[in-house]
Design a protein around this motif. Structure first.
Motif, mmCIF file in Angstrom:
data_model
loop_
_atom_site.group_PDB
_atom_site.id
_atom_site.type_symbol
_atom_site.label_atom_id
_atom_site.label_comp_id
_atom_site.label_asym_id
_atom_site.label_seq_id
_atom_site.Cartn_x
_atom_site.Cartn_y
_atom_site.Cartn_z
ATOM 1 N N LEU A 116 40.456 34.403 50.480
ATOM 2 C CA LEU A 116 41.597 34.930 49.740
ATOM 3 C C LEU A 116 42.076 33.976 48.651
ATOM 4 N N ALA A 117 41.796 32.711 48.813
ATOM 5 C CA ALA A 117 42.330 31.700 47.897
ATOM 6 C C ALA A 117 41.992 31.992 46.440
ATOM 7 N N GLY A 118 40.767 32.418 46.167
ATOM 8 C CA GLY A 118 40.374 32.649 44.774
ATOM 9 C C GLY A 118 40.107 34.099 44.448
ATOM 10 N N LEU A 119 40.667 35.010 45.213
ATOM 11 C CA LEU A 119 40.359 36.435 45.049
ATOM 12 C C LEU A 119 41.220 37.069 43.964
ATOM 13 N N ALA A 120 40.575 37.845 43.089
ATOM 14 C CA ALA A 120 41.300 38.480 41.993
ATOM 15 C C ALA A 120 42.326 39.494 42.497
ATOM 16 N N ARG A 121 41.971 40.223 43.559
ATOM 17 C CA ARG A 121 42.871 41.256 44.100
ATOM 18 C C ARG A 121 43.561 40.764 45.373
ATOM 19 N N ARG A 122 43.943 39.501 45.352
ATOM 20 C CA ARG A 122 44.536 38.879 46.529
ATOM 21 C C ARG A 122 45.801 39.604 46.986
ATOM 22 N N GLU A 123 46.683 39.986 46.059
ATOM 23 C CA GLU A 123 47.946 40.613 46.431
ATOM 24 C C GLU A 123 47.706 41.908 47.199
ATOM 25 N N THR A 124 46.762 42.741 46.715
ATOM 26 C CA THR A 124 46.467 44.007 47.394
ATOM 27 C C THR A 124 45.901 43.760 48.782
ATOM 28 N N VAL A 125 44.969 42.820 48.883
ATOM 29 C CA VAL A 125 44.352 42.518 50.175
ATOM 30 C C VAL A 125 45.397 42.013 51.163
ATOM 31 N N GLU A 126 46.261 41.111 50.724
ATOM 32 C CA GLU A 126 47.273 40.557 51.618
ATOM 33 C C GLU A 126 48.252 41.631 52.089
ATOM 34 N N ARG A 127 48.629 42.534 51.191
ATOM 35 C CA ARG A 127 49.534 43.618 51.586
ATOM 36 C C ARG A 127 48.863 44.530 52.610
#
Length: 308
Positions: free
Chosen positions: A284-295
């Motif tokens: 997740l640290a360098g993921l472009a869609r991190r916000e969506t994945v975390e939600r």
């Protein structure tokens, strides 16, 4: 990762993610479809500006833009696209039904004859994220079936105002040249009913958000559809021999689609669950869609330690 026992009722609720806004979405989609049927291209431009933040100068993507997208795509990525197309094509060739006949003693002849649909519309997501793989999975079955006319629609990026270069590059490899820079419920409506620029199709395929799915539901009957694909749902069951990084990638690949996506990992090994969570954090640290994945994972993601 959960640190307590869950009840059977909690476990069953993992896959019944309800949203009270679904009824509101249905009403909004109905209004969008009526607007497209009434105002055609003008409605498509207005709705694209409203929902995608892009004021279109033209609906159809020109050949020069498609060629440019191919030139901008790295050679190694083009090779990956081509290999994927070959693999998917090989699968669907074996899936293709064949004509058959039987002659009966009474003189009658029975059988089935299969013919391709004359014109289909492919929906390829591209507003918040680009999925060139959706072009392959949508287009290859139609090509193998021998569909003579394939129209592709994909929403323009709010940043560039254009359809994703990856989507255009894959379309060019596949020989698809009829591409429109529209998406959402308005794009589905255009494919179903036609406008001045977009001719109606016989069937619409492809995934999308809640608005796209609802639009497909509402136009079904006027046209055929593939399915009503809701938010992604994934269950992975693994034992202690699984590779944590692979598991993390599987979970992320589903969670990145939508904040409402469900991703569940089940194992009898507490060690593999802990290592997978660690791999998830690292990925997740360098993921472009991190916000969506975390939600998605925080609301609907579960790591479940099973007793057996």
């Amino acid at each position: 990762m959960i640190d307590r026992a869950i009840t059977a009722a909690e476990f069953e609720r993992l896959f019944f993610v309800e949203d009270e806004s679904d009824f509101q979405i249905a009403d909004k989609v109905s209004a969008i479809i009526r607007q497209v049927r009434t105002s055609g291209d003008a409605a498509l431009c207005d709705l694209t500006e409203r929902y995608d933040g892009v004021r279109l100068k033209r609906l159809r993507v020109e050949g020069a833009e498609i060629d440019e997208a191919c030139r901008r795509t790295p050679e190694d990525l083009l090779a990956i696209f081509s290999e994927a197309i070959e693999n998917v094509t090989a699968f669907h060739r074996n899936q293709k039904p064949r004509d058959w006949f039987i002659d009966r003693s009474c003189g009658s002849r029975l059988g089935q004859v299969f013919r391709p649909i004359s014109r289909v519309g492919l929906y390829v997501p591209g507003g918040t994220a680009s999925y060139p793989s959706s072009v392959i999975m949508n287009a290859v079955p139609a090509i193998v079936a021998g569909v003579p006319e394939i129209a592709l629609i994909s929403p323009p990026s709010g940043e560039t105002g254009r359809v994703s270069p990856g989507t255009l590059a894959v379309a060019k490899i596949l020989g698809i040249t009829e591409i429109y820079s529209i998406g959402g419920a308005q794009g589905v409506a255009a494919l179903a009913y036609g406008t001045e620029s977009v001719r109606a199709v016989c069937k619409i395929t492809g995934p999308g958000n809640a608005y796209v799915t609802e639009a497909k539901r509402q136009v079904f009957g006027k046209v055929g559809i593939d399915s009503l694909a809701g938010p992604s749902e994934l269950v992975v069951y693994c034992d202690e021999t699984a590779e944590p990084d692979f598991l993390a990638c599987d979970l992320i690949a589903q969670a990145e689609h939508d904040p409402r996506a469900v991703a569940v990992l089940i194992s009898t090994s507490s060690g593999i669950l802990r290592r997978t969570v660690a791999a998830l954090v690292q990925r997740l640290a360098g993921l472009a869609r991190r916000e969506t994945v975390e939600r998605s994972l925080s609301s609907n993601g579960w790591c479940v330690l099973a007793e057996s």
